[in-house]
Design a protein around this motif. Structure first.
Motif, PDB file in Angstrom:
ATOM      1  N   TYR A 104       4.286 -10.975 -12.574  1.00 21.45           N
ATOM      2  CA  TYR A 104       4.004 -11.781 -11.394  1.00 21.45           C
ATOM      3  C   TYR A 104       3.774 -10.786 -10.264  1.00 21.45           C
ATOM      4  CZ  TYR A 104       3.804 -15.462  -8.011  1.00 21.45           C
ATOM      5  OH  TYR A 104       3.346 -16.320  -7.038  1.00 21.45           O
ATOM      6  N   ASN A 105       2.547 -10.710  -9.808  1.00 23.66           N
ATOM      7  CA  ASN A 105       2.137  -9.785  -8.749  1.00 23.66           C
ATOM      8  C   ASN A 105       2.339  -8.331  -9.170  1.00 23.66           C
ATOM      9  OD1 ASN A 105       0.900  -9.582  -6.228  1.00 23.66           O
ATOM     10  ND2 ASN A 105       2.835  -9.095  -5.243  1.00 23.66           N
ATOM     11  N   GLY A 106       1.954  -8.020 -10.393  1.00 21.48           N
ATOM     12  CA  GLY A 106       2.141  -6.676 -10.912  1.00 21.48           C
ATOM     13  C   GLY A 106       0.884  -5.833 -10.966  1.00 21.48           C
ATOM     14  N   ARG A 107      -0.269  -6.429 -10.833  1.00 20.65           N
ATOM     15  CA  ARG A 107      -1.541  -5.761 -11.117  1.00 20.65           C
ATOM     16  C   ARG A 107      -1.843  -4.580 -10.209  1.00 20.65           C
ATOM     17  NH1 ARG A 107      -1.281  -9.816  -8.252  1.00 20.65           N
ATOM     18  NH2 ARG A 107      -2.520 -10.189  -6.405  1.00 20.65           N
ATOM     19  N   SER A 108      -2.541  -3.594 -10.777  1.00 17.35           N
ATOM     20  CA  SER A 108      -3.052  -2.479  -9.976  1.00 17.35           C
ATOM     21  C   SER A 108      -4.547  -2.637  -9.737  1.00 17.35           C
ATOM     22  CB  SER A 108      -2.768  -1.137 -10.657  1.00 17.35           C
ATOM     23  OG  SER A 108      -3.505  -1.033 -11.854  1.00 17.35           O
ATOM     24  N   ILE A 109      -5.171  -3.506 -10.491  1.00 12.99           N
ATOM     25  CA  ILE A 109      -6.599  -3.795 -10.339  1.00 12.99           C
ATOM     26  C   ILE A 109      -6.714  -5.021  -9.434  1.00 12.99           C
ATOM     27  CG2 ILE A 109      -8.694  -4.482 -11.578  1.00 12.99           C
ATOM     28  CD1 ILE A 109      -7.397  -3.064 -14.066  1.00 12.99           C
ATOM     29  N   PRO A 110      -7.556  -4.973  -8.391  1.00 17.07           N
ATOM     30  CA  PRO A 110      -7.649  -6.134  -7.497  1.00 17.07           C
ATOM     31  C   PRO A 110      -7.994  -7.416  -8.266  1.00 17.07           C
ATOM     32  CG  PRO A 110      -8.778  -4.251  -6.541  1.00 17.07           C
ATOM     33  CD  PRO A 110      -8.406  -3.865  -7.958  1.00 17.07           C
ATOM     34  N   ARG A 152       0.819  -1.208   0.000  1.00 13.42           N
ATOM     35  CA  ARG A 152       0.000   0.000   0.000  1.00 13.42           C
ATOM     36  C   ARG A 152       0.856   1.262   0.000  1.00 13.42           C
ATOM     37  NH1 ARG A 152      -5.628  -0.801   1.497  1.00 13.42           N
ATOM     38  NH2 ARG A 152      -6.050  -2.778   0.495  1.00 13.42           N
ATOM     39  N   ASP A 153       2.148   1.117   0.184  1.00 14.62           N
ATOM     40  CA  ASP A 153       3.043   2.276   0.260  1.00 14.62           C
ATOM     41  C   ASP A 153       3.836   2.431  -1.036  1.00 14.62           C
ATOM     42  OD1 ASP A 153       4.651   0.073   0.603  1.00 14.62           O
ATOM     43  OD2 ASP A 153       5.844   0.946   2.202  1.00 14.62           O
ATOM     44  N   CYS A 154       3.183   2.217  -2.164  1.00 13.51           N
ATOM     45  CA  CYS A 154       3.882   2.190  -3.458  1.00 13.51           C
ATOM     46  C   CYS A 154       4.580   3.503  -3.797  1.00 13.51           C
ATOM     47  CB  CYS A 154       2.930   1.780  -4.575  1.00 13.51           C
ATOM     48  SG  CYS A 154       1.522   2.870  -4.774  1.00 13.51           S
ATOM     49  N   LYS A 155       4.144   4.615  -3.228  1.00  8.73           N
ATOM     50  CA  LYS A 155       4.798   5.894  -3.516  1.00  8.73           C
ATOM     51  C   LYS A 155       6.170   5.998  -2.861  1.00  8.73           C
ATOM     52  CE  LYS A 155       0.539   8.372  -4.335  1.00  8.73           C
ATOM     53  NZ  LYS A 155      -0.374   9.414  -3.922  1.00  8.73           N
ATOM     54  N   ASN A 156       6.467   5.084  -1.936  1.00 10.86           N
ATOM     55  CA  ASN A 156       7.750   5.100  -1.240  1.00 10.86           C
ATOM     56  C   ASN A 156       8.815   4.251  -1.927  1.00 10.86           C
ATOM     57  OD1 ASN A 156       7.097   6.845   0.888  1.00 10.86           O
ATOM     58  ND2 ASN A 156       5.991   5.210   1.916  1.00 10.86           N
ATOM     59  N   HIS A 157       8.504   3.744  -3.111  1.00 12.59           N
ATOM     60  CA  HIS A 157       9.457   2.939  -3.868  1.00 12.59           C
ATOM     61  C   HIS A 157       9.917   3.719  -5.088  1.00 12.59           C
ATOM     62  CE1 HIS A 157       8.862  -0.907  -1.738  1.00 12.59           C
ATOM     63  NE2 HIS A 157       7.682  -0.395  -1.484  1.00 12.59           N
ATOM     64  N   LYS A 158      11.222   3.859  -5.239  1.00 13.61           N
ATOM     65  CA  LYS A 158      11.810   4.532  -6.395  1.00 13.61           C
ATOM     66  C   LYS A 158      12.240   3.466  -7.403  1.00 13.61           C
ATOM     67  CE  LYS A 158      15.835   7.211  -7.715  1.00 13.61           C
ATOM     68  NZ  LYS A 158      17.179   7.554  -7.294  1.00 13.61           N
ATOM     69  N   ILE A 159      11.738   3.569  -8.624  1.00 12.76           N
ATOM     70  CA  ILE A 159      12.091   2.595  -9.652  1.00 12.76           C
ATOM     71  C   ILE A 159      13.565   2.752 -10.012  1.00 12.76           C
ATOM     72  CG2 ILE A 159      11.687   1.855 -12.036  1.00 12.76           C
ATOM     73  CD1 ILE A 159       8.789   2.914 -11.693  1.00 12.76           C
ATOM     74  N   THR A 160      14.282   1.635  -9.985  1.00 19.62           N
ATOM     75  CA  THR A 160      15.685   1.633 -10.398  1.00 19.62           C
ATOM     76  C   THR A 160      15.862   0.941 -11.751  1.00 19.62           C
ATOM     77  OG1 THR A 160      16.104  -0.373  -9.104  1.00 19.62           O
ATOM     78  CG2 THR A 160      16.557   1.750  -8.042  1.00 19.62           C
ATOM     79  N   VAL A 161      15.040  -0.094 -12.007  1.00 16.40           N
ATOM     80  CA  VAL A 161      15.135  -0.847 -13.262  1.00 16.40           C
ATOM     81  C   VAL A 161      13.744  -1.304 -13.680  1.00 16.40           C
ATOM     82  CG1 VAL A 161      16.136  -2.859 -14.459  1.00 16.40           C
ATOM     83  CG2 VAL A 161      17.409  -1.758 -12.585  1.00 16.40           C
ATOM     84  N   ILE A 162      13.439  -1.150 -14.958  1.00 21.17           N
ATOM     85  CA  ILE A 162      12.268  -1.793 -15.551  1.00 21.17           C
ATOM     86  C   ILE A 162      12.806  -2.749 -16.613  1.00 21.17           C
ATOM     87  CG2 ILE A 162      10.111  -1.526 -16.835  1.00 21.17           C
ATOM     88  CD1 ILE A 162       9.990   1.388 -15.832  1.00 21.17           C
ATOM     89  N   PHE A 169       2.730  -2.466 -11.091  1.00 20.02           N
ATOM     90  CA  PHE A 169       1.892  -1.450 -11.734  1.00 20.02           C
ATOM     91  C   PHE A 169       1.528  -0.295 -10.795  1.00 20.02           C
ATOM     92  CE2 PHE A 169       0.103  -4.406 -15.296  1.00 20.02           C
ATOM     93  CZ  PHE A 169       1.372  -4.538 -15.816  1.00 20.02           C
ATOM     94  N   PRO A 170       1.207  -0.558  -9.507  1.00 26.11           N
ATOM     95  CA  PRO A 170       0.971   0.585  -8.614  1.00 26.11           C
ATOM     96  C   PRO A 170       2.197   1.492  -8.460  1.00 26.11           C
ATOM     97  CG  PRO A 170      -0.035  -1.365  -7.689  1.00 26.11           C
ATOM     98  CD  PRO A 170       0.788  -1.818  -8.870  1.00 26.11           C
ATOM     99  N   VAL A 171       3.401   0.901  -8.401  1.00 26.88           N
ATOM    100  CA  VAL A 171       4.613   1.713  -8.300  1.00 26.88           C
ATOM    101  C   VAL A 171       4.811   2.499  -9.589  1.00 26.88           C
ATOM    102  CG1 VAL A 171       7.132   1.654  -8.068  1.00 26.88           C
ATOM    103  CG2 VAL A 171       5.712   0.246  -6.571  1.00 26.88           C
TER     104      VAL A 171
END
Length: 182
Positions: free
Chosen positions: A71-77, A23-33, A88-90
């Motif tokens: 794998y566990n990427g969805r933003s839709i429940p 639930r704290d996805c805003k606290n993660h900084k993307i380093t690699v996609i 996806f939420p991040v």
């Protein structure tokens, strides 16, 4: 069908705002996609690293993709437990695009649940008899190793995280194929 398999690596940069899963996805900084694109006989792997992980670059990589797999990427429940995932939420929080609203999407996590396979990606891989070339590494390791890279600028650290991300992405297709046979 042009299909993209996608996984991200992140650094945790904030205080936990909610102990419930991701639930704290805003606290993660993307380093690699990391993205693997399969289109007929074509098989390409692309990584957007650091400052190159932008919405414009990601959408360019995904141009023409008809289906995304995570794998566990969805933003839709999901329809099994009603959970959202992580990637996806991040991506939505940082890049401003909700990928499972833009593309058809298959999240392998609830697909595995339907087959009686529980746990994170690496646990499911083991349950399916899939072997990694880089065992013993996880998201926490990737976070710590990337932070070490940022401090030291040691290319070896960055390359280790990139190799880890690549294996995560490549294993998505292996999981998909294995659960199709179950």
């Amino acid at each position: 069908m042009k299909t993209a398999y996608l996984d991200i690596e992140t650094n945790y940069v904030g205080k936990f705002t909610d102990q419930r899963l991701f639930r704290d996805c805003k606290n993660h900084k993307i380093t690699v996609i990391g993205v693997r694109i399969l289109d007929g006989a074509s098989d390409a792997f692309i990584q957007l690293v650091g400052k190159d992980a932008t919405k414009a670059n990601l959408m360019l990589v995904l141009n023409g993709v008809e289906r995304l797999v995570t794998y566990n990427g969805r933003s839709i429940p999901d329809s099994v437990k009603g959970y959202v995932g992580f990637d996806f939420p991040v991506i939505a929080a940082q890049l401003g695009v909700v990928l499972d609203q833009e593309f058809a999407h298959v999240d392998l996590c609830p697909e595995c649940w339907r087959k009686g396979l529980w746990g994170g990606q690496k646990v499911v891989e083991q349950s399916l008899g899939l072997k990694r070339k880089l065992p013993g590494k996880d998201g926490k390791w990737a976070d710590e190793t990337w932070k070490q890279y940022e401090v030291t600028q040691d290319e070896r650290c960055k390359n280790e995280v990139l190799a880890y991300n690549q294996e995560d992405v490549l294993m998505l297709r292996c999981i998909e194929e294995a659960i199709e046979k179950r």
